[in-house]
Write a protein that holds these residues in place. Sequence first.
Motif, PDB file in Angstrom:
ATOM      1  N   GLU A  41     -16.785 -23.532  68.495  1.00  0.00           N
ATOM      2  CA  GLU A  41     -15.345 -22.719  68.434  1.00  0.00           C
ATOM      3  C   GLU A  41     -15.399 -21.471  68.996  1.00  0.00           C
ATOM      4  O   GLU A  41     -16.545 -20.795  69.151  1.00  0.00           O
ATOM      5  CB  GLU A  41     -14.834 -22.687  66.922  1.00  0.00           C
ATOM      6  CG  GLU A  41     -16.075 -22.007  65.989  1.00  0.00           C
ATOM      7  CD  GLU A  41     -15.626 -22.066  64.324  1.00  0.00           C
ATOM      8  OE1 GLU A  41     -15.012 -23.057  64.219  1.00  0.00           O
ATOM      9  OE2 GLU A  41     -15.916 -21.320  63.769  1.00  0.00           O
ATOM     10  N   ARG A  61     -14.870 -17.791  68.824  1.00  0.00           N
ATOM     11  CA  ARG A  61     -14.641 -16.768  67.667  1.00  0.00           C
ATOM     12  C   ARG A  61     -15.621 -15.685  68.161  1.00  0.00           C
ATOM     13  O   ARG A  61     -16.286 -15.901  68.689  1.00  0.00           O
ATOM     14  CB  ARG A  61     -14.599 -17.150  66.442  1.00  0.00           C
ATOM     15  CG  ARG A  61     -16.087 -17.644  65.990  1.00  0.00           C
ATOM     16  CD  ARG A  61     -16.150 -18.132  64.355  1.00  0.00           C
ATOM     17  NE  ARG A  61     -17.227 -18.797  64.225  1.00  0.00           N
ATOM     18  CZ  ARG A  61     -18.308 -18.399  63.719  1.00  0.00           C
ATOM     19  NH1 ARG A  61     -18.475 -17.163  63.333  1.00  0.00           N
ATOM     20  NH2 ARG A  61     -19.131 -19.140  63.322  1.00  0.00           N
ATOM     21  N   ALA A  68     -19.821 -24.168  64.665  1.00  0.00           N
ATOM     22  CA  ALA A  68     -19.219 -24.013  63.483  1.00  0.00           C
ATOM     23  C   ALA A  68     -20.290 -24.388  62.523  1.00  0.00           C
ATOM     24  O   ALA A  68     -20.049 -24.166  61.404  1.00  0.00           O
ATOM     25  CB  ALA A  68     -17.955 -24.878  63.391  1.00  0.00           C
TER      26      ALA A  68
END
Length: 178
Positions: free
Chosen positions: A10, A12, A25
Motif C-alpha cells: 500500500e 503510505r 500491509a
Amino acid sequence: MPDAKEPKFEHRVPEGDNRLRQVCADCGFVAYENPKVVVGAVVTLGERILLCRRAINPRRGFWTLPAGFMELHESAEIGAAREAWEEANARIEIVSLLAAYTIPRLSQVQLIYRAHLVDPAISAGPESLEVGLFDYADIPWEDLAFPSVRWALTQFHSVRHLVHFPAFGNPPGETGDH
C-alpha cells in the motif's frame, strides 16, 4: 508445496519517514524506489571524441556519448567501459571522473568519465546506428540526444589538457528538471 502469499503493498508514509512509499500491509517492509545510475565516458583518440548515433529510443537518430544504466554488482568504471563496448565495440581505459550530474525529472544520477580509446577499431553495436570520432569543432551540436551530453562535451573541452581538476556537476542554472 503451498503457494507463498503475495505481499500486499500500500502507498503510505512509513513510521519515522516523511514520504509516501510502497509498504507491505502485512509485515511493514518498505520497497524503496531509488534513482537510476547512468555511467558513460567522453572517450578520446588523440583530439577526437567518440560519439554514437542512437538506434533506440529515446532520441533515436541523435548523437550521444557511450553511456547507459549501471548493472548490479559492477563498479561505475566497469559499467562505463561495458557501455562503450556495447554501443561502439570500443575498448577504453578510464582516466578519471569528469562529472556527476543529477537529473531529478528522470530520477537519474549520471557519472561521466574521461577515457582513452585503447584500440582505434570501433563499430556500431546493437544500440547504435553508427559511431564516429569527431574533432570538437565538428561535433553535431544540433543533433545531440540529451542536455547532459552537451554539458559533458563542453566541460571536457575546458579541461582537455589538464591532468587534475575537480569533477564537474550540473552547469550553473541547469537543474536537470527540464
